[in-house]
Design an enzyme around this catalytic site. Structure first.
Site, PDB file in Angstrom:
ATOM      1  N   ARG A 231       0.855  -1.180   0.000  1.00  0.00           N
ATOM      2  CA  ARG A 231       0.000   0.000   0.000  1.00  0.00           C
ATOM      3  C   ARG A 231       0.890   1.229   0.000  1.00  0.00           C
ATOM      4  O   ARG A 231       1.916   1.268   0.709  1.00  0.00           O
ATOM      5  CB  ARG A 231      -0.892   0.031   1.251  1.00  0.00           C
ATOM      6  CG  ARG A 231      -2.064  -0.922   1.220  1.00  0.00           C
ATOM      7  CD  ARG A 231      -3.092  -0.558   0.149  1.00  0.00           C
ATOM      8  NE  ARG A 231      -4.212  -1.497   0.093  1.00  0.00           N
ATOM      9  CZ  ARG A 231      -4.275  -2.532  -0.727  1.00  0.00           C
ATOM     10  NH1 ARG A 231      -3.278  -2.797  -1.559  1.00  0.00           N
ATOM     11  NH2 ARG A 231      -5.347  -3.324  -0.734  1.00  0.00           N
ATOM     12  N   GLU A 260      -3.396   7.115  -4.605  1.00  0.00           N
ATOM     13  CA  GLU A 260      -3.723   6.603  -5.940  1.00  0.00           C
ATOM     14  C   GLU A 260      -5.224   6.753  -6.225  1.00  0.00           C
ATOM     15  O   GLU A 260      -6.037   6.668  -5.301  1.00  0.00           O
ATOM     16  CB  GLU A 260      -3.254   5.156  -6.082  1.00  0.00           C
ATOM     17  CG  GLU A 260      -3.898   4.168  -5.150  1.00  0.00           C
ATOM     18  CD  GLU A 260      -3.260   2.788  -5.268  1.00  0.00           C
ATOM     19  OE1 GLU A 260      -2.036   2.666  -5.113  1.00  0.00           O
ATOM     20  OE2 GLU A 260      -4.011   1.838  -5.512  1.00  0.00           O
ATOM     21  N   HIS A 278      -0.962   0.083 -10.068  1.00  0.00           N
ATOM     22  CA  HIS A 278      -1.565  -0.924  -9.166  1.00  0.00           C
ATOM     23  C   HIS A 278      -2.086  -2.148  -9.947  1.00  0.00           C
ATOM     24  O   HIS A 278      -3.285  -2.438  -9.955  1.00  0.00           O
ATOM     25  CB  HIS A 278      -2.690  -0.306  -8.331  1.00  0.00           C
ATOM     26  CG  HIS A 278      -3.011  -1.103  -7.099  1.00  0.00           C
ATOM     27  ND1 HIS A 278      -3.469  -0.558  -5.929  1.00  0.00           N
ATOM     28  CD2 HIS A 278      -2.928  -2.433  -6.851  1.00  0.00           C
ATOM     29  CE1 HIS A 278      -3.670  -1.492  -5.028  1.00  0.00           C
ATOM     30  NE2 HIS A 278      -3.338  -2.654  -5.575  1.00  0.00           N
TER      31      HIS A 278
END
Ligand code: 8YV
Length: 323
Positions: A231, A260, A278
């Site tokens: 993360r 993000e 991601h």
């Protein structure tokens, strides 16, 4: 018999609505013209939530008085207040196991791209520079390097196996030592000091926020490479930009970001940062497997009163439910 009603706050991988279609009624909240009105009208009927990224906090849970279970898509569930759910008698499930190999593969790919500058070298070729001169030799190589894994869970172990095949030695830092054949460091700074590559695979959330800070980056050192597939919140992004600019560390490969899909503008300007959107678990087979596990959790809960993969915060609740 009436089918259990599942609230889906946002869109999810197709395998979830497809898998729920027969046995459940699904409220697709994001498609409603007036989601608040739909929620107010149907709140009492909702017994389950299926979610793939919507934040679920205490206030959200309090709107659903008959909620029994929140089935979350993904292994990380930092956007869900699982303790608040447990206090309200609501079980939370995630999707561990089925994405380990995919994320570990992405982590090794990102490491290769970063250490051997593969995306930068490809841009060099596409920009027509090869005809002028060969691409410069990379400072980093992988074989014989030392990888420190922050968060040796299932995905961390899958990365460790792959690292061994690359001739990279592995050490780790977790809150507790594990029964594994890797060196354990009781602090992150000690792990970073002993590593050339710091691989971040620890869960997100308040407890791990900014664990990788300026001090850790300084300990990793000028030949050090940071990889983050966990993360964005685990890394102090502003400190990372400074470290990359100043040469405090050599380079970074990131699949996740603090805010993000927004990416720190400082990172976008740097050649020694490899940035992915991601994509850690982002293949069709893996996302389908994660979706099937969301469905299995809901089916198992409503057929047998047992979730397949409850999160840690729900363990006590599940024990009580089982009697
Ligand atoms: C998920 C992830 O696919 O599983 C996780 O924790 O980070 C991703 O691989 C994504 O979070 C789904 O929303």
């Amino acid at each position: 018999m009436a089918r259990p009603i599942v609230l889906m706050p946002g869109p999810m991988n197709r395998s979830v609505p497809d898998g729920l279609a027969d046995a459940f009624e699904v409220i697709r909240l994001w498609e409603a013209d007036d989601p608040d009105a739909v929620l107010a009208e149907r709140a009492k009927d909702v017994v389950a939530v299926a979610t793939g990224g919507t934040a679920i906090d205490a206030a959200f849970l309090d709107q659903l008085p008959n909620l029994q279970i929140v089935a979350s898509f993904g292994v990380g569930y930092d956007k869900i207040d699982a303790s608040a759910a447990a206090e309200r008698g609501v079980v939370v499930t995630n999707t561990p196991g089925v994405l380990d190999d995919e994320v570990a593969d992405t982590a090794m790919g990102l490491l290769l791209m970063t250490a051997r500058e593969l995306s930068r070298a490809e841009r060099y070729l596409r920009d027509g520079h090869w005809q002028e001169r060969a691409y410069p030799l990379t400072k980093a190589t992988l074989s014989g390097r030392r990888m420190g894994i922050l968060g040796l869970g299932r995905i961390g172990e899958a990365i460790a196996h792959r690292a061994a095949a690359f001739g990279i030695s592995v050490a780790y830092h977790n809150r507790h030592r594990k029964d594994v054949p890797y060196d354990y460091y009781p602090t992150l700074v000690e792990l970073a000091t002993a590593s050339d590559i710091l691989m971040v695979v620890i869960p997100g959330g308040a407890e791990t926020e900014h664990l990788v800070n300026a001090e850790v980056l300084a300990a990793l050192g000028p030949d050090g490479i940071l990889i983050n597939v966990a993360r964005g919140t685990v890394v102090d992004e502003a400190a990372l930009v400074e470290a990359l600019k100043a040469g405090t560390i050599l380079s970074a490969g990131l699949d996740v970001f603090e805010h993000e899909p927004e990416v720190h503008p400082g990172l976008l300007e740097l050649d020694n940062a490899v940035l992915l959107p991601h994509v850690g678990s982002g293949s069709i087979p893996t996302r389908d497997a994660m979706g099937r596990l969301v469905v299995e959790n809901l089916v198992s809960w409503f057929e047998r009163g047992v979730p397949v993969t409850p999160v840690q915060e729900s363990a006590e609740l599940v024990r009580k439910t089982r009697g």
